[in-house]
Scaffold this motif. Structure first.
Motif, mmCIF file in Angstrom:
data_model
loop_
_atom_site.group_PDB
_atom_site.id
_atom_site.type_symbol
_atom_site.label_atom_id
_atom_site.label_comp_id
_atom_site.label_asym_id
_atom_site.label_seq_id
_atom_site.Cartn_x
_atom_site.Cartn_y
_atom_site.Cartn_z
ATOM 1 N N GLU A 11 0.839 -1.051 0.190
ATOM 2 C CA GLU A 11 -0.046 -0.044 0.042
ATOM 3 C C GLU A 11 0.797 1.289 0.029
ATOM 4 N N LYS A 54 -3.208 3.618 -1.533
ATOM 5 C CA LYS A 54 -3.633 2.917 -2.492
ATOM 6 C C LYS A 54 -2.937 1.585 -2.605
ATOM 7 N N ILE A 55 -3.560 0.728 -3.319
ATOM 8 C CA ILE A 55 -2.897 -0.777 -3.307
ATOM 9 C C ILE A 55 -2.165 -0.570 -4.772
#
Length: 378
Positions: free
Chosen positions: A228, A263-264
């Motif tokens: 992440e 965000k991944i």
């Protein structure tokens, strides 16, 4: 002839709760062992190559004066398991003979790409080696990553480190000016790997230095798509098919480059097709102020890395071009098995008047500091 030097430094610091109160009892103390182990592992071009192991009781960093190299970063996960989180080769001496994609290296005299492998300075065109298609990459055929730096161990109450110096002579790899560069690589008591650069020149030249470590907070079991990321970057610089900046500076809003909330990585790569090899913009102008640039979190292991920098940008690279590479410990590194956060001036800046200037004049000093701070969420 190989030599071994082992130096140990002990720092005892008061706990906040103990030191803030007057008491007749012996105050509580927290002892942090700062250690340096130095071992000569090879000679290269008649100069000794050392392997250094810096420790603080929680984590360790392995360095070398060959290439200003970070070869290993060993940190615990949420269960206390220690693992190396840097893509690397088995031994420091392997870097002398085995080609690799700049694992852990100091990149210079100019990191990143220069379009068409040339630039103009005061009316003179300087031709450089084409090492990346038609373009120049990371300082040339034998950039700073292939030089033996002159090392010196140092320490104080809060850090242990190695100071390294290198003189890049006028004309080396096509660059003008004798450039004297100093590099400090140090481990702190609060689990920070700090990298500092200074450089001076006797002739107008261009400079852009960085470290090129590939990280994998999962410990090299698989790719980094489950990591992440959060960037404090409002802009990025788009590139053409050869990964040369177009000259635009674009807002990240509504694009796969918008990591301003966590965000991944795999989701963002899917939206951006092949991956990232782009300059993320933290500052529009140079200043000495350190900024929190990126936080990377690996949910499975609980490892967290926070990156700070005083530079204008960071090249975010997701190992798009690694394929079936024989890495350390019998691991095979493949596409997206690591990520780089290369703190630096913007790529190809000498060829874009609207980019922060990479020019260094006599009498000026180039300065650049990067910090990678490691922690674990429980």
């Amino acid at each position: 002839m190989k030599s071994n030097i082992v130096l140990y430094f002990l720092f005892a610091g008061c706990l906040v709760s103990a030191c803030s109160q007057k008491s007749t009892q012996e105050p509580m103390r927290e002892e942090i062992d700062l250690t340096i182990e130095a071992k000569q592992v090879a000679e290269y071009q008649g100069k000794p190559v050392f392997e250094y192991l810096l420790g603080n009781g929680t984590m360790q960093v392995e360095l070398s004066n060959y290439g200003g190299l970070v070869s290993k970063i060993i940190v615990p996960d949420k269960n206390g398991k220690l693992e190396n989180i840097a893509l690397t080769l088995d031994h420091v001496e392997d870097f002398l003979t085995k080609p690799n994609p700049f694992f852990g290296a100091t990149a210079g005299r100019v990191a990143n790409r220069i379009a068409n492998a040339e630039f103009r300075l005061d009316g003179t065109t300087y031709k450089l080696a084409k090492t990346n298609g038609n373009n120049h990459l990371h300082g040339g055929v034998e950039g700073f990553n292939k030089k033996v730096w002159t090392p010196e161990i140092y320490s104080n109450d809060s850090v242990v480190g190695v100071k390294m110096t290198y003189l890049s002579k006028d004309g080396e790899e096509g660059y003008p000016g004798n450039l004297e560069t100093t590099l400090w690589m140090e481990l702190t008591t609060d689990n920070t790997l700090r990298i500092r650069f200074e450089a001076i020149t006797d002739k107008k030249t261009i400079v852009n230095l960085t470290n090129h470590t590939y990280f994998n907070l999962g410990g090299m079991k698989r790719d980094v798509l489950d990591h992440e990321f959060q960037f404090w970057a409002d802009y990025y610089t788009p590139v053409d098919d050869e990964l040369i900046p177009t000259g635009e500076v674009k807002d990240v809003t509504g694009t796969p480059f918008d990591f301003r909330s966590p965000k991944i990585l795999g989701d963002q790569i899917a939206a951006n097709r092949e991956g990232f090899d782009h300059n993320m913009v933290r500052k529009l102008e140079k200043s000495p102020e350190m900024k929190h640039f990126v936080q990377v979190r690996h949910p499975e292991t609980g490892r967290i890395m926070d990156m700070y920098s005083d530079n204008t940008g960071v090249q975010f690279y997701t190992a798009n071009f690694i394929s079936n590479f024989p890495g350390a410990d019998g691991k095979t590194y493949d596409k997206h098995w690591g990520f780089c956060l290369e703190s630096q001036n913007w790529p190809d800046a000498i060829n874009h008047e609207n980019f922060p200037s990479p020019i260094l004049n006599p009498g000026e000093k180039y300065e650049h500091q990067i910090e990678y701070k490691f922690s674990v969420e429980k």
